[in-house]
Design a protein around this motif. Structure first.
Motif, short mmCIF file in Angstrom:
data_model
loop_
_atom_site.label_atom_id
_atom_site.label_comp_id
_atom_site.label_asym_id
_atom_site.label_seq_id
_atom_site.Cartn_x
_atom_site.Cartn_y
_atom_site.Cartn_z
N LYS A 66 8.66 -4.93 -23.92
CA LYS A 66 9.19 -4.56 -22.60
C LYS A 66 8.11 -4.09 -21.64
CE LYS A 66 13.76 -3.65 -24.29
NZ LYS A 66 13.37 -4.00 -25.68
N ILE A 67 7.13 -4.96 -21.46
CA ILE A 67 6.10 -4.67 -20.47
C ILE A 67 6.33 -5.61 -19.31
CG2 ILE A 67 3.63 -4.64 -20.01
CD1 ILE A 67 3.23 -4.31 -23.02
N GLY A 68 6.45 -5.03 -18.12
CA GLY A 68 6.65 -5.88 -16.94
C GLY A 68 6.81 -5.01 -15.73
N ILE A 69 7.05 -5.67 -14.59
CA ILE A 69 7.30 -4.89 -13.38
C ILE A 69 8.68 -4.25 -13.50
CG2 ILE A 69 7.65 -5.10 -10.89
CD1 ILE A 69 4.76 -5.43 -11.70
N LYS A 70 8.75 -2.98 -13.10
CA LYS A 70 10.03 -2.26 -13.19
C LYS A 70 11.11 -3.02 -12.44
CE LYS A 70 7.86 2.24 -13.33
NZ LYS A 70 7.11 3.05 -12.37
N GLU A 71 12.33 -2.93 -12.97
CA GLU A 71 13.40 -3.73 -12.39
C GLU A 71 13.64 -3.40 -10.93
OE1 GLU A 71 17.20 -4.18 -14.37
OE2 GLU A 71 16.06 -4.50 -16.23
N ALA A 72 13.53 -2.10 -10.63
CA ALA A 72 13.81 -1.67 -9.27
C ALA A 72 12.87 -2.35 -8.27
CB ALA A 72 13.66 -0.15 -9.17
N LEU A 73 11.67 -2.64 -8.73
CA LEU A 73 10.68 -3.20 -7.82
C LEU A 73 10.60 -4.71 -7.89
CD1 LEU A 73 7.83 -0.67 -8.54
CD2 LEU A 73 9.14 -0.82 -6.43
N GLU A 74 11.16 -5.25 -8.98
CA GLU A 74 10.88 -6.64 -9.28
C GLU A 74 11.23 -7.58 -8.13
OE1 GLU A 74 12.39 -7.82 -13.02
OE2 GLU A 74 11.14 -9.62 -13.09
N HIS A 75 12.35 -7.29 -7.48
CA HIS A 75 12.77 -8.23 -6.44
C HIS A 75 12.57 -7.68 -5.05
CE1 HIS A 75 14.18 -10.78 -9.59
NE2 HIS A 75 14.86 -9.76 -10.09
N SER A 76 11.90 -6.52 -4.99
CA SER A 76 11.71 -5.97 -3.67
C SER A 76 10.34 -6.37 -3.15
CB SER A 76 11.86 -4.44 -3.73
OG SER A 76 10.74 -3.82 -3.22
N HIS A 77 10.34 -7.34 -2.24
CA HIS A 77 9.07 -7.76 -1.67
C HIS A 77 8.51 -6.69 -0.77
CE1 HIS A 77 9.04 -11.39 -3.66
NE2 HIS A 77 9.75 -12.15 -2.84
N ALA A 78 9.39 -5.84 -0.27
CA ALA A 78 8.95 -4.84 0.68
C ALA A 78 7.83 -3.98 0.09
CB ALA A 78 10.12 -3.94 1.09
N ALA A 79 8.08 -3.49 -1.14
CA ALA A 79 7.08 -2.64 -1.77
C ALA A 79 5.77 -3.40 -1.94
CB ALA A 79 7.59 -2.16 -3.13
N GLU A 80 5.90 -4.65 -2.34
CA GLU A 80 4.70 -5.44 -2.58
C GLU A 80 3.93 -5.64 -1.27
OE1 GLU A 80 5.78 -8.71 -5.04
OE2 GLU A 80 3.70 -9.29 -5.36
N TYR A 81 4.70 -5.97 -0.18
CA TYR A 81 4.03 -6.14 1.11
C TYR A 81 3.35 -4.86 1.52
CZ TYR A 81 6.42 -10.61 1.86
OH TYR A 81 6.85 -11.88 1.77
N GLY A 82 4.04 -3.77 1.31
CA GLY A 82 3.49 -2.47 1.71
C GLY A 82 2.16 -2.22 1.02
N LEU A 83 2.16 -2.44 -0.30
CA LEU A 83 0.94 -2.17 -1.05
C LEU A 83 -0.19 -3.09 -0.62
CD1 LEU A 83 2.18 -1.54 -4.67
CD2 LEU A 83 1.20 0.07 -3.06
N MET A 84 0.20 -4.36 -0.36
CA MET A 84 -0.82 -5.31 0.08
C MET A 84 -1.43 -4.86 1.38
SD MET A 84 0.45 -9.14 -0.43
CE MET A 84 1.26 -9.50 -1.95
N GLY A 85 -0.58 -4.50 2.29
CA GLY A 85 -1.06 -4.04 3.60
C GLY A 85 -2.00 -2.86 3.42
N LEU A 86 -1.56 -1.93 2.55
CA LEU A 86 -2.37 -0.74 2.32
C LEU A 86 -3.74 -1.11 1.79
CD1 LEU A 86 -2.22 2.32 2.40
CD2 LEU A 86 -1.54 2.28 -0.01
N SER A 87 -3.76 -2.01 0.78
CA SER A 87 -5.06 -2.30 0.18
C SER A 87 -5.96 -3.04 1.16
CB SER A 87 -4.91 -3.05 -1.15
OG SER A 87 -4.56 -4.37 -0.93
N ILE A 88 -5.36 -3.90 2.00
CA ILE A 88 -6.20 -4.57 3.01
C ILE A 88 -6.74 -3.52 3.99
CG2 ILE A 88 -6.20 -6.21 4.91
CD1 ILE A 88 -3.96 -7.69 3.42
N ALA A 89 -5.86 -2.60 4.38
CA ALA A 89 -6.28 -1.57 5.32
C ALA A 89 -7.43 -0.76 4.74
CB ALA A 89 -5.09 -0.66 5.66
N ILE A 90 -7.30 -0.38 3.45
CA ILE A 90 -8.35 0.42 2.81
C ILE A 90 -9.67 -0.35 2.82
CG2 ILE A 90 -9.12 1.32 0.59
CD1 ILE A 90 -6.25 2.07 0.02
N ALA A 91 -9.58 -1.64 2.50
CA ALA A 91 -10.80 -2.45 2.45
C ALA A 91 -11.44 -2.51 3.83
CB ALA A 91 -10.48 -3.85 1.93
N VAL A 92 -10.60 -2.73 4.84
CA VAL A 92 -11.14 -2.83 6.20
C VAL A 92 -11.79 -1.52 6.60
CG1 VAL A 92 -10.54 -3.14 8.61
CG2 VAL A 92 -9.56 -4.65 6.88
N ILE A 93 -11.15 -0.41 6.24
CA ILE A 93 -11.73 0.90 6.58
C ILE A 93 -13.10 1.04 5.92
CG2 ILE A 93 -11.48 3.39 6.24
CD1 ILE A 93 -8.44 2.94 6.53
#
Lengths: 486, 660
Positions: free
Chosen positions: B522-549
């Protein structure tokens, strides 16, 4: 009269002696051809004998897995015999390859040398396939008489003459023991067939404790133990090995020694399986004695040829451990070890021949000083052989010792294995000393006299390959050795 | 095709033997030696390609080829066997592909060096060992490769063995690696012995170990201890805390070596090993957590040290340690695919960076040499403004910097983002690890661009005498750079996540290897997050922002206002001193381990060895010598004495038998 002939002919099975027959034919032919060769022309003899060995090898190998029995069960060409035959043929081939240039250098380029080697080999083959005491005896004598001549081959040199004569006299002496033992056993059982002796002793178990049987066993063993150079019947080896021409020494310590092991092993297993505890105990003591005497005396030798003679005694001791173990891995270990020893010992002697200089002047430790730098390839090859003789991985010597000692441990002879390993440790001293001289001493010579004839080079390369192959991938050959024992 | 597997390590082995034996005396010609070395690896690459693509279209994903039986001891049967599955297939592609390019590059880089043949001999041998490591179907074959790459790494770090620092670095690498190897062996025997004695499965074969791993029980002590030992082995090879200190010193070797061994391939062996044994690791959540935490800490510590280094190769070395930390983070949170994915993309851009730095060093070295200056050609303080002299190196280095910083759509973005996503959202995830990872990503962007700006932009600080001798490198150097830069751009497209409309092919590709463990444990993305693209987009945005900074800060500090770093170091001089001196870890190890070991060794030598051991040994030796001389006299040479001995022996033997 006609009836008798028919009966006899029915029991003749030429297939059972085919390999040795082919070899002997080549040997005889060679003797005849030699008459027509001008003196000093040896190349044809070398080639013919090599071809003879190759043809014999082909015939031999075809017998694998296809046992032949003949002459009223006096001869058996089973896997056991075939395995040993291959060892003998290898020893003979390697010896012949390195002999020609050596004999020429020493001024004894005489053609009779080659048929003698072939006859010795044929004798050894009969010993390995003999299942009757008479066949074994016949083989032993054919082999020994050729060897007596070979040992004294340099008839202008007193050392060689001495070697031949000593070997002959002591050999005759030991043959007396052997025959006496055979006679006693025949007296007890009424047969000379190994299997019949075994069956008879088995069904009349009271005979097992009979003094005549025991005395027969001991005397018979002494005959074999002499041939394989086990202490205290080893005294001839150093003198004979040192005095004999070097290729003959190399050959003697590999082929005929293996033949003695073959016949001894078969006799013990066929005739005296009922007395296993007794002869195991006897061989236990002799193995320890042989290993120790060989190694300990080798330490104080400064002549490398003589040192290798003592080392050869100790290796017979290691192989005896396999007989003591008397189980599958021990027996097959002996077969494996004899093959491995053929490669490493003949290889070492081949290097010795090259370094030795004319008249064998340069056989002392000092004579090897700095060899590793002046002649790097020879140095590496010699190191491989020495490592194998020491029993260090990844060489054949390690695998062989491993199997033999594993057999001893499995049979419960843990102390014997420990003594064996301790002995190997002792042997490191004198083998490594050669390497110390080769690599850690400044060269005193330029070794300009060393030339590398193709044939000797071939011997060395084949021996190195054998040492490394059996050391790195021992499984296949070991599996064959396992199917070769009874 | 699978029966040709053995050819893959075989070609480099042959190349190594040919160059090693005949290179010095017979071939001599640099072009021929280089062609043999490069050709051997390239042939392996061709075979690897054909294996890889055959496997891609093959429904059966695990193939084993047994070349020969190696040893049979008791219950244990070990073969010279190879294993091809998606994991090893990808690894051989990376090793032989990147390896070929670096071999080609070396022809130019090592031109005129003494021992050119030796270099190619070692390099080929290394590739052979690395291929054995990844292709071995059992742990012993892997171990041969494991030790083999260690040996080659030692030989190559110490390539300039007349230099004391090179010899020391080589020794350090070797010794530190031995500590790890010890762990590997202990782990191996733990598994072997437990499976054998308790469950009757005597095996070292990876497939069989994986099939029977469940017998050990989920979370059991044995599994935890064994995997921790394996992980210790991994920290040695892959330069993680506490065994990372050898890698920066390893930069003493020629730059192609740093690129091939100490960035793209060998150091990833630890990550690969965890991937190979993923079932075992998945069974021990404790070990997984340790792996993730160690990875995270290594990542951030190494990145912080990277801030203050002035040697261009050292910056890259610490960056490698830090990126390897990312891979271990991934392995630790169960993102095996992401870890191997990052391994691959990292191999592209880090090899490109190292080779780029090599190109710069090569040019600087020649320029300085020409002008008879002994300035350090690796010190970035002597560089600056090299862009106009070396446009290709500049462009490829820049692309790789963008890739490693994690700017989309370059390769590093996808792999790094996948790792961060899993640290955040996996069932084995950990917010602390995620936090450290995100911060480290920003730090990475900063120090990489610091390095980029200091080298290629701004004011040129090279001595004016040497300035005009700086030239772009020859084609054998620039072609590999361009190929690697291209891969650094496109390499990530095999792992475009679903959230961005991709298919994440690499995830499906690795399904046969990692899917089983992930499903069962049972290793995988948590069910709550699995279908939520929002969280994924958020994290992506954050990591791009961090890199740009991060890039922005580097831009400000090193291009716009170059006086800032000086003021900063003056202000935080203590902090700078610690970071500049690598947190004094080397010194601490010296005090703790090296010196105390030396003291103990001296005691053992003078107190125990000389007095006790030597005494016993010499005594025994003397005794045997005396015995030997005595026994020698029995060999009188007289025939009748010999005969007498035989008779005596016979009499004794017969007597013993008859009187029993």
């Amino acid at each position: 009269m006609e009836n008798l002939v028919q009966i006899a002919l029915q029991n003749v099975n030429l297939a059972a002696i085919m390999p040795s027959l082919v070899l002997v034919c080549f040997g005889m032919g060679l003797l005849l051809i030699n008459v027509f060769l001008p003196r000093g022309t040896t190349r044809p003899a070398v080639w013919i004998s090599l071809v003879g060995i190759v043809v014999t090898a082909v015939v031999t190998v075809q017998g694998w897995g296809n046992p032949q029995y003949g002459f009223s069960d006096a001869v058996a060409l089973d896997n056991f015999a075939t395995f040993f035959n291959v060892t003998f043929l290898l020893a003979a081939a390697l010896t012949i390859l390195m002999s020609d240039d050596y004999l020429r250098r020493e001024g004894y380029a005489v053609n009779e040398y080659y048929p003698l080697i072939l006859f010795t080999t044929a004798g050894a083959m009969w010993m390995a396939s003999g299942t009757d005491m008479m066949t074994i005896f016949l083989g032993l004598e054919v082999m020994s008489i050729s060897l007596y001549v070979l040992a004294g081959f340099f008839r202008g040199q007193s050392a060689s003459n001495e070697a031949g004569l000593k070997y002959f006299l002591l050999g005759a002496f030991s043959t007396g023991f052997l025959l006496y033992g055979m006679a006693l056993i025949y007296g007890v059982t009424g047969s000379t067939r190994l299997t019949e002796i075994g069956a008879y002793l088995n069904s009349h178990s009271s005979l097992l404790a009979n003094p005549m049987t025991l005395a027969g066993l001991v005397l018979l063993s002494i005959g074999f133990l002499f041939k394989l150079g086990a202490a205290p019947f080893h005294m001839w080896t150093p003198d004979v090995y040192q005095g004999a021409p070097t290729p003959v020494t190399a050959f003697m310590s590999a082929g005929p020694k293996a033949a003695a092991f073959a016949a001894f092993l078969r006799t013990l297993e066929y005739c005296f399986f009922g007395l296993k505890p007794e002869w195991s105990a006897m061989l236990w003591v002799l193995a320890v004695l042989t290993m120790t005497v060989g190694n300990v005396i080798a330490i104080s030798q400064t002549n490398i040829k003589r040192m290798l003679a003592y080392s050869s005694i100790s290796h017979a001791g290691y192989a005896l451990v396999g007989l003591v173990a008397a189980n599958e891995i021990g027996y097959s270990g002996v077969l494996f070890y004899m093959l491995a020893y053929t490669f490493m010992n003949i290889g070492a002697f081949a290097v010795l021949i090259l370094v030795g200089k004319q008249g064998e002047e340069n056989l002392t430790l000092e004579g090897f000083a700095g060899l590793g730098y002046k002649r790097p390839l020879l140095g590496v090859a010699m190191s491989v052989f020495l490592f194998a003789l020491m029993g260090l991985p990844p060489t054949a010597g390690f695998a062989g010792k491993f199997y033999i000692f594993a057999g001893a441990v499995k049979a419960g002879y843990i102390w014997l294995a420990i003594i064996g390993v301790l002995n190997s440790a002792v042997s490191l001293y004198y083998y490594l000393r050669v390497m110390v001289y080769m690599y850690f001493r400044d060269p005193t010579e330029d070794y300009a006299w060393i030339s590398l004839p193709v044939s000797v080079l071939a011997t060395i390369i084949l021996a190195v390959i054998g040492c490394l192959y059996l050391g790195i991938l021992p499984n296949e050959v070991m599996a064959m050795a396992k199917t070769a024992i009874f | 095709m699978y029966d040709k597997l053995w050819l893959i390590p075989f070609f480099p082995l042959v190349g190594s033997i040919i160059n090693g034996l005949f290179g010095k005396r017979f071939i001599r010609n640099e072009a021929a030696i280089g062609a043999i070395g490069t050709g051997a690896v390239f042939l392996s690459f061709l075979v690897s390609c054909s294996c890889f693509f055959t496997l891609l279209n093959d429904p059966v994903k695990v193939h084993q080829q047994v070349v020969a039986s190696w040893m049979t001891v008791g219950q244990l049967q070990v073969d010279w066997g190879f294993l091809l599955d998606p994991l090893s297939a990808l690894m051989i592609m990376v090793v032989t592909g990147v390896g070929s390019l670096i071999h080609l590059y070396s022809i130019g880089y090592m031109h005129g060096e003494e021992g050119f043949y030796r270099f190619f001999c070692y390099l080929n041998l290394f590739v052979c060992a690395m291929l054995m490591l990844v292709l071995g179907n059992n742990a012993l074959v892997m171990f041969i490769g494991w030790e083999g790459v260690g040996l080659c790494s030692y030989l190559l770090i110490g390539y300039y063995f007349e230099k004391k620092s090179a010899g020391d670095a080589a020794k350090k690498a070797f010794v530190v690696n031995r500590v790890g190897d010890f762990g590997f062996l202990v782990g191996l025997f733990t598994i072997f012995w437990t499976l054998g004695s308790q469950h009757g499965v005597w095996t070292l074969n990876f497939v069989e170990i994986s099939e029977n791993a469940h017998l050990l029980g989920f979370g059991g002590t044995v599994v935890t201890v064994a995997t921790l030992c394996f992980f210790l082995g991994a920290t040695g090879k892959s330069a993680q805390i506490p065994l990372y200190t050898w890698l920066p010193d390893a930069m003493e070797g020629p730059t192609p070596v740093s690129a091939l061994i100490h960035a793209a391939t060998m150091v990833t062996a630890g990550v690969y090993m965890i991937g190979r044994m993923n079932v075992l690791f998945a069974m021990s959540p404790t070990t997984m957590t340790v792996v993730a935490l160690i990875g995270a800490f290594t990542a951030i510590v190494a990145a912080s040290i990277g801030f203050a280094q002035n040697d261009i190769k050292r910056v890259l070395a610490y960056s490698t340690v830090s990126q390897l930390g990312f891979m271990f983070m991934a392995m630790g949170v169960g993102a095996f695919t992401a870890g191997i994915f990052h391994l691959m993309t990292h191999a592209f851009f880090k090899a490109c960076l190292f080779l780029g730095s090599g190109s710069v060093i090569h040019a600087m070295h020649h320029a300085l040499h020409h002008a008879h200056l002994d300035d350090d050609p690796q010190d970035m303080r002597n560089m600056g403004g090299l862009k106009k002299y070396m446009p290709i190196t500049w462009a490829t280095f820049g692309i790789s910097c963008i890739a490693i910083a994690g700017i989309p759509p370059l390769a590093g973005f996808f792999s790094k983002d996948e790792i961060l996503w899993w640290t955040f959202g996996s069932t084995r995830g950990n917010l602390l690890v995620w936090g450290i990872g995100a911060i480290t990503a920003g730090m990475t962007a900063f120090y990489m661009f610091r390095c980029f700006f200091m080298t290629f932009h701004g004011e040129q600080r090279t001595h004016k005498k040497a300035k005009d001798h700086v030239h772009e490198s020859p084609w054998v150097i620039t072609v590999p750079l361009m190929v690697l830069a291209f891969l650094a751009v496109v390499g990530g497209f095999v792992g475009v996540p679903a959230a961005l409309g991709g298919h994440n092919q690499i995830h499906h590709y690795f399904e046969p290897v990692f899917g089983h463990a992930q499903e069962v444990y049972k290793i995988g993305i948590k069910e709550a997050l699995e279908h939520s693209h929002a969280a994924e987009y958020g994290l992506m945005g954050l990591s791009i922002a961090i890199a740009v900074i991060g890039i922005g800060i580097a831009f400000t500090m090193y291009l716009k206002r170059p006086e800032l770093p000086g003021r900063f170091t003056a202000r935080f001089s203590q902090l700078h001193r610690w970071v500049y001196n690598k947190w004094f870890v080397d010194e601490a190890y010296d005090v703790l381990f090296v010196n105390s070991t030396k003291k103990f060794a001296t005691f053992c030598w003078k107190g125990f060895d000389v007095k006790v051991v030597d005494g016993v040994v010499n005594g025994t030796g003397k005794l045997v010598n005396v015995l030997s001389t005595a026994l020698r006299y029995t060999q009188s040479g007289l025939l009748h004495n010999y005969a007498l001995t035989m008779v005596l022996g016979t009499v004794v033997m017969v007597a013993i038998f008859l009187l029993q």
